[in-house]
Write an enzyme that holds these catalytic residues in place. Structure first.
Site, short mmCIF file in Angstrom:
data_model
loop_
_atom_site.label_atom_id
_atom_site.label_comp_id
_atom_site.label_asym_id
_atom_site.label_seq_id
_atom_site.Cartn_x
_atom_site.Cartn_y
_atom_site.Cartn_z
N TYR A 20 -7.50 0.88 10.58
CA TYR A 20 -6.57 0.53 9.49
C TYR A 20 -5.29 1.36 9.60
CZ TYR A 20 -4.99 0.39 4.54
OH TYR A 20 -4.26 0.29 3.38
N SER B 170 1.11 1.88 4.22
CA SER B 170 0.23 2.81 3.51
C SER B 170 0.63 4.23 3.86
CB SER B 170 -1.22 2.58 3.90
OG SER B 170 -2.04 3.64 3.39
C1 4PL Z 1 -4.62 8.07 0.55
O1 4PL Z 1 -4.31 2.68 1.95
O2 4PL Z 1 -3.50 5.49 1.07
C2 4PL Z 1 -7.57 5.90 1.05
C3 4PL Z 1 -7.64 3.41 1.65
N1 4PL Z 1 -6.77 6.97 0.79
O3 4PL Z 1 -6.54 2.54 1.91
C4 4PL Z 1 -5.39 3.20 1.74
C5 4PL Z 1 -5.44 6.86 0.82
C6 4PL Z 1 -7.01 4.69 1.33
C7 4PL Z 1 -4.82 5.64 1.09
C8 4PL Z 1 -5.67 4.55 1.38
#
Ligand code: 4PL
Length: 243
Positions: free
Chosen positions: A149, A136
Protein backbone atom coordinates in the site's frame (compact mmCIF):
# COMPACT_ATOMS: atom_id res chain seq x y z
CA UNK A 1 -21.41 27.86 -4.69
CA UNK A 2 -17.94 27.18 -5.97
CA UNK A 3 -18.75 23.90 -7.74
CA UNK A 4 -22.06 24.98 -9.29
CA UNK A 5 -22.37 23.49 -12.76
CA UNK A 6 -19.40 21.20 -12.26
CA UNK A 7 -19.47 17.47 -12.90
CA UNK A 8 -17.38 15.27 -10.61
CA UNK A 9 -16.49 11.59 -10.55
CA UNK A 10 -15.46 10.32 -7.11
CA UNK A 11 -14.16 6.75 -6.92
CA UNK A 12 -14.44 4.86 -3.66
CA UNK A 13 -17.36 7.13 -2.79
CA UNK A 14 -19.51 4.43 -1.21
CA UNK A 15 -17.98 4.87 2.23
CA UNK A 16 -15.29 6.47 4.33
CA UNK A 17 -13.22 9.37 3.02
CA UNK A 18 -14.63 8.95 -0.50
CA UNK A 19 -18.17 9.35 0.72
CA UNK A 20 -17.28 12.46 2.72
CA UNK A 21 -15.69 13.90 -0.42
CA UNK A 22 -18.77 13.10 -2.52
CA UNK A 23 -20.99 14.76 0.10
CA UNK A 24 -18.79 17.85 0.21
CA UNK A 25 -18.56 18.27 -3.57
CA UNK A 26 -22.35 17.89 -3.83
CA UNK A 27 -22.84 20.44 -1.05
CA UNK A 28 -20.65 22.83 -3.05
CA UNK A 29 -22.98 22.43 -6.04
CA UNK A 30 -21.35 19.67 -8.10
CA UNK A 31 -23.20 16.89 -9.86
CA UNK A 32 -21.45 13.84 -8.44
CA UNK A 33 -21.06 10.41 -9.98
CA UNK A 34 -20.61 8.07 -7.03
CA UNK A 35 -18.30 5.34 -8.29
CA UNK A 36 -17.66 2.34 -6.06
CA UNK A 37 -17.06 -1.38 -6.34
CA UNK A 38 -19.96 -1.87 -3.94
CA UNK A 39 -23.24 -1.12 -5.75
CA UNK A 40 -25.20 -0.99 -2.48
CA UNK A 41 -23.06 1.63 -0.73
CA UNK A 42 -22.70 3.58 -3.97
CA UNK A 43 -26.49 3.73 -4.31
CA UNK A 44 -26.92 4.80 -0.68
CA UNK A 45 -24.42 7.64 -1.06
CA UNK A 46 -25.90 8.76 -4.39
CA UNK A 47 -29.36 8.79 -2.84
CA UNK A 48 -28.15 10.87 0.12
CA UNK A 49 -26.47 13.54 -2.01
CA UNK A 50 -28.73 13.59 -5.07
CA UNK A 51 -26.03 12.08 -7.25
CA UNK A 52 -25.81 9.10 -9.55
CA UNK A 53 -24.33 5.73 -8.54
CA UNK A 54 -22.02 3.87 -10.87
CA UNK A 55 -20.62 0.51 -9.72
CA UNK A 56 -17.07 0.07 -11.01
CA UNK A 57 -13.90 -1.91 -10.47
CA UNK A 58 -11.29 0.78 -11.10
CA UNK A 59 -8.65 -1.82 -11.96
CA UNK A 60 -10.71 -2.88 -15.01
CA UNK A 61 -9.99 -0.70 -18.03
CA UNK A 62 -13.29 -1.43 -19.77
CA UNK A 63 -15.31 -0.65 -16.64
CA UNK A 64 -13.46 2.62 -16.16
CA UNK A 65 -14.10 3.56 -19.79
CA UNK A 66 -17.79 2.79 -19.25
CA UNK A 67 -17.83 4.97 -16.11
CA UNK A 68 -16.47 7.97 -17.96
CA UNK A 69 -18.68 7.41 -21.00
CA UNK A 70 -21.79 7.16 -18.79
CA UNK A 71 -20.80 10.39 -17.03
CA UNK A 72 -20.30 12.27 -20.29
CA UNK A 73 -23.51 10.83 -21.76
CA UNK A 74 -25.48 11.98 -18.71
CA UNK A 75 -23.84 15.30 -17.87
CA UNK A 76 -21.98 16.27 -21.05
CA UNK A 77 -18.55 16.61 -19.46
CA UNK A 78 -16.22 15.75 -16.58
CA UNK A 79 -14.72 18.70 -14.69
CA UNK A 80 -13.43 16.94 -11.60
CA UNK A 81 -11.96 13.49 -10.97
CA UNK A 82 -11.22 12.34 -7.43
CA UNK A 83 -9.36 9.05 -7.11
CA UNK A 84 -10.16 7.73 -3.65
CA UNK A 85 -10.79 4.03 -4.34
CA UNK A 86 -8.12 1.90 -2.69
CA UNK A 87 -7.54 -1.29 -0.78
CA UNK A 88 -6.05 -0.64 2.68
CA UNK A 89 -4.43 -3.91 3.78
CA UNK A 90 -2.88 -4.87 7.12
CA UNK A 91 -0.21 -7.50 6.65
CA UNK A 92 3.41 -7.97 7.71
CA UNK A 93 5.69 -7.36 4.77
CA UNK A 94 7.02 -10.94 4.61
CA UNK A 95 3.46 -12.26 4.29
CA UNK A 96 2.96 -10.31 1.05
CA UNK A 97 3.26 -12.61 -1.94
CA UNK A 98 3.37 -11.42 -5.53
CA UNK A 99 -0.35 -11.96 -6.09
CA UNK A 100 -1.20 -9.80 -3.06
CA UNK A 101 1.34 -7.16 -4.13
CA UNK A 102 -0.24 -7.06 -7.60
CA UNK A 103 -3.78 -6.90 -6.16
CA UNK A 104 -3.00 -3.75 -4.17
CA UNK A 105 -1.07 -2.18 -7.04
CA UNK A 106 -3.78 -2.92 -9.56
CA UNK A 107 -6.56 -1.22 -7.60
CA UNK A 108 -4.64 1.61 -5.95
CA UNK A 109 -2.12 2.57 -8.63
CA UNK A 110 -3.41 1.09 -11.90
CA UNK A 111 -6.90 2.29 -10.98
CA UNK A 112 -5.65 5.86 -10.60
CA UNK A 113 -3.86 5.66 -13.95
CA UNK A 114 -6.90 4.22 -15.71
CA UNK A 115 -9.35 6.87 -14.52
CA UNK A 116 -6.93 9.69 -15.35
CA UNK A 117 -6.33 8.19 -18.77
CA UNK A 118 -10.07 7.89 -19.43
CA UNK A 119 -11.09 11.42 -18.37
CA UNK A 120 -8.12 13.08 -20.06
CA UNK A 121 -9.52 13.40 -23.61
CA UNK A 122 -12.66 15.07 -22.24
CA UNK A 123 -10.78 17.47 -19.97
CA UNK A 124 -8.32 18.32 -22.71
CA UNK A 125 -11.11 19.05 -25.21
CA UNK A 126 -12.79 21.27 -22.62
CA UNK A 127 -9.53 23.02 -21.72
CA UNK A 128 -10.38 22.49 -18.06
CA UNK A 129 -9.95 19.84 -15.42
CA UNK A 130 -9.27 19.21 -11.76
CA UNK A 131 -7.78 15.85 -10.77
CA UNK A 132 -7.26 15.04 -7.10
CA UNK A 133 -5.62 11.75 -6.17
CA UNK A 134 -5.88 10.47 -2.62
CA UNK A 135 -2.42 9.65 -1.36
CA UNK A 136 -1.46 8.94 2.28
CA UNK A 137 0.99 10.20 4.87
CA UNK A 138 2.32 6.64 5.04
CA UNK A 139 4.67 7.59 2.20
CA UNK A 140 6.34 10.00 4.63
CA UNK A 141 5.87 8.05 7.86
CA UNK A 142 6.89 4.63 6.50
CA UNK A 143 4.00 3.06 8.35
CA UNK A 144 4.40 -0.72 8.92
CA UNK A 145 2.08 -3.57 7.89
CA UNK A 146 1.12 -2.15 4.52
CA UNK A 147 4.34 -2.09 2.47
CA UNK A 148 2.57 -2.68 -0.86
CA UNK A 149 0.00 0.00 0.00
CA UNK A 150 2.82 2.40 0.90
CA UNK A 151 4.49 1.63 -2.43
CA UNK A 152 1.22 2.16 -4.31
CA UNK A 153 0.68 5.52 -2.61
CA UNK A 154 4.26 6.52 -3.36
CA UNK A 155 3.44 5.75 -6.98
CA UNK A 156 0.34 7.95 -6.77
CA UNK A 157 2.42 10.80 -5.32
CA UNK A 158 4.97 10.60 -8.12
CA UNK A 159 2.44 9.96 -10.90
CA UNK A 160 0.49 13.02 -9.76
CA UNK A 161 3.53 15.24 -10.22
CA UNK A 162 4.40 13.79 -13.63
CA UNK A 163 0.82 14.18 -14.86
CA UNK A 164 0.68 17.75 -13.56
CA UNK A 165 3.69 18.57 -15.71
CA UNK A 166 2.08 17.21 -18.86
CA UNK A 167 -1.43 18.60 -18.32
CA UNK A 168 -0.82 22.12 -17.02
CA UNK A 169 -0.85 23.58 -20.52
CA UNK A 170 -4.39 22.27 -21.05
CA UNK A 171 -5.97 23.95 -18.04
CA UNK A 172 -5.90 20.73 -16.05
CA UNK A 173 -4.46 20.66 -12.53
CA UNK A 174 -3.37 17.44 -10.86
CA UNK A 175 -2.77 17.30 -7.11
CA UNK A 176 -2.80 14.78 -4.31
CA UNK A 177 -4.15 14.91 -0.78
CA UNK A 178 -2.44 12.80 1.88
CA UNK A 179 -4.60 11.94 4.90
CA UNK A 180 -3.17 10.32 7.98
CA UNK A 181 -4.89 7.58 9.95
CA UNK A 182 -8.60 8.39 9.59
CA UNK A 183 -11.65 6.97 11.34
CA UNK A 184 -13.32 5.58 8.22
CA UNK A 185 -15.40 2.40 8.18
CA UNK A 186 -12.51 0.59 6.52
CA UNK A 187 -9.94 1.56 9.13
CA UNK A 188 -12.32 1.04 12.06
CA UNK A 189 -13.03 -2.47 10.80
CA UNK A 190 -9.34 -3.34 10.52
CA UNK A 191 -6.34 -3.82 12.85
CA UNK A 192 -5.30 -0.23 11.96
CA UNK A 193 -7.96 0.89 14.46
CA UNK A 194 -5.59 -0.22 17.24
CA UNK A 195 -3.06 2.40 16.07
CA UNK A 196 -5.18 5.44 16.98
CA UNK A 197 -3.77 5.94 20.48
CA UNK A 198 -0.21 5.81 19.17
CA UNK A 199 -0.85 7.98 16.10
CA UNK A 200 -2.95 10.59 17.94
CA UNK A 201 -0.01 10.92 20.32
CA UNK A 202 2.24 11.87 17.39
CA UNK A 203 -0.17 14.44 15.97
CA UNK A 204 -0.02 18.17 16.71
CA UNK A 205 -3.82 18.04 17.09
CA UNK A 206 -4.63 15.32 19.62
CA UNK A 207 -7.82 13.72 18.30
CA UNK A 208 -8.80 11.12 15.70
CA UNK A 209 -8.86 12.23 12.07
CA UNK A 210 -12.29 12.04 10.46
CA UNK A 211 -13.38 11.71 6.81
CA UNK A 212 -14.88 15.18 7.12
CA UNK A 213 -11.41 16.57 7.85
CA UNK A 214 -10.21 15.50 4.41
CA UNK A 215 -13.15 16.47 2.20
CA UNK A 216 -12.73 20.28 2.38
CA UNK A 217 -9.11 20.01 1.27
CA UNK A 218 -10.19 18.01 -1.76
CA UNK A 219 -13.04 20.46 -2.47
CA UNK A 220 -10.58 23.36 -2.56
CA UNK A 221 -8.26 21.60 -5.01
CA UNK A 222 -11.32 20.63 -7.10
CA UNK A 223 -12.44 24.24 -7.35
CA UNK A 224 -11.73 26.68 -10.17
CA UNK A 225 -10.03 29.09 -7.78
CA UNK A 226 -7.31 26.52 -6.99
CA UNK A 227 -6.07 26.88 -10.57
CA UNK A 228 -2.54 27.95 -9.65
CA UNK A 229 -1.94 24.86 -7.50
CA UNK A 230 -0.72 21.83 -9.41
CA UNK A 231 1.68 18.97 -8.79
CA UNK A 232 1.28 19.47 -5.05
CA UNK A 233 0.62 17.05 -2.23
CA UNK A 234 -1.41 18.54 0.59
CA UNK A 235 -0.97 16.58 3.81
CA UNK A 236 -4.06 16.56 6.05
CA UNK A 237 -3.05 14.49 9.06
CA UNK A 238 -3.50 16.66 12.15
CA UNK A 239 0.20 17.40 12.08
CA UNK A 240 1.31 13.76 12.42
CA UNK A 241 4.14 14.06 9.90
CA UNK A 242 4.33 17.89 9.67
CA UNK A 243 5.33 17.43 6.04
C1 4PL B 1 -0.84 6.79 9.69
O1 4PL B 1 -3.47 5.48 4.94
O2 4PL B 1 -2.02 7.10 7.10
C2 4PL B 1 -2.49 3.54 9.07
C3 4PL B 1 -3.78 2.77 7.00
N1 4PL B 1 -1.80 4.56 9.65
O3 4PL B 1 -4.00 3.48 5.78
C4 4PL B 1 -3.45 4.71 5.87
C5 4PL B 1 -1.62 5.72 9.01
C6 4PL B 1 -3.02 3.70 7.83
C7 4PL B 1 -2.15 5.93 7.75
C8 4PL B 1 -2.84 4.86 7.15
Amino acid sequence: MRLDGRVAIVTGAGQGIGRAIAEKLAAEGAKVVVADLNATTAAACAEAIGGVAHPVDVSDEAQVAALVEATVDLHGKVDVLVNDAAIVPFVAWDDIDLAEWRRIMSVNLDGTFLTCRAVYPHMRAAGYGRIVNICSNVIVAGTPNLAHYVASKGGIFAFTRALATELGRYGITVNSVAPGLTASEGVLGSPHADAFDFVVGLQAIPRRGLPGDIAPVVAFLASEEAGWVTGSMVVADGGHTRH
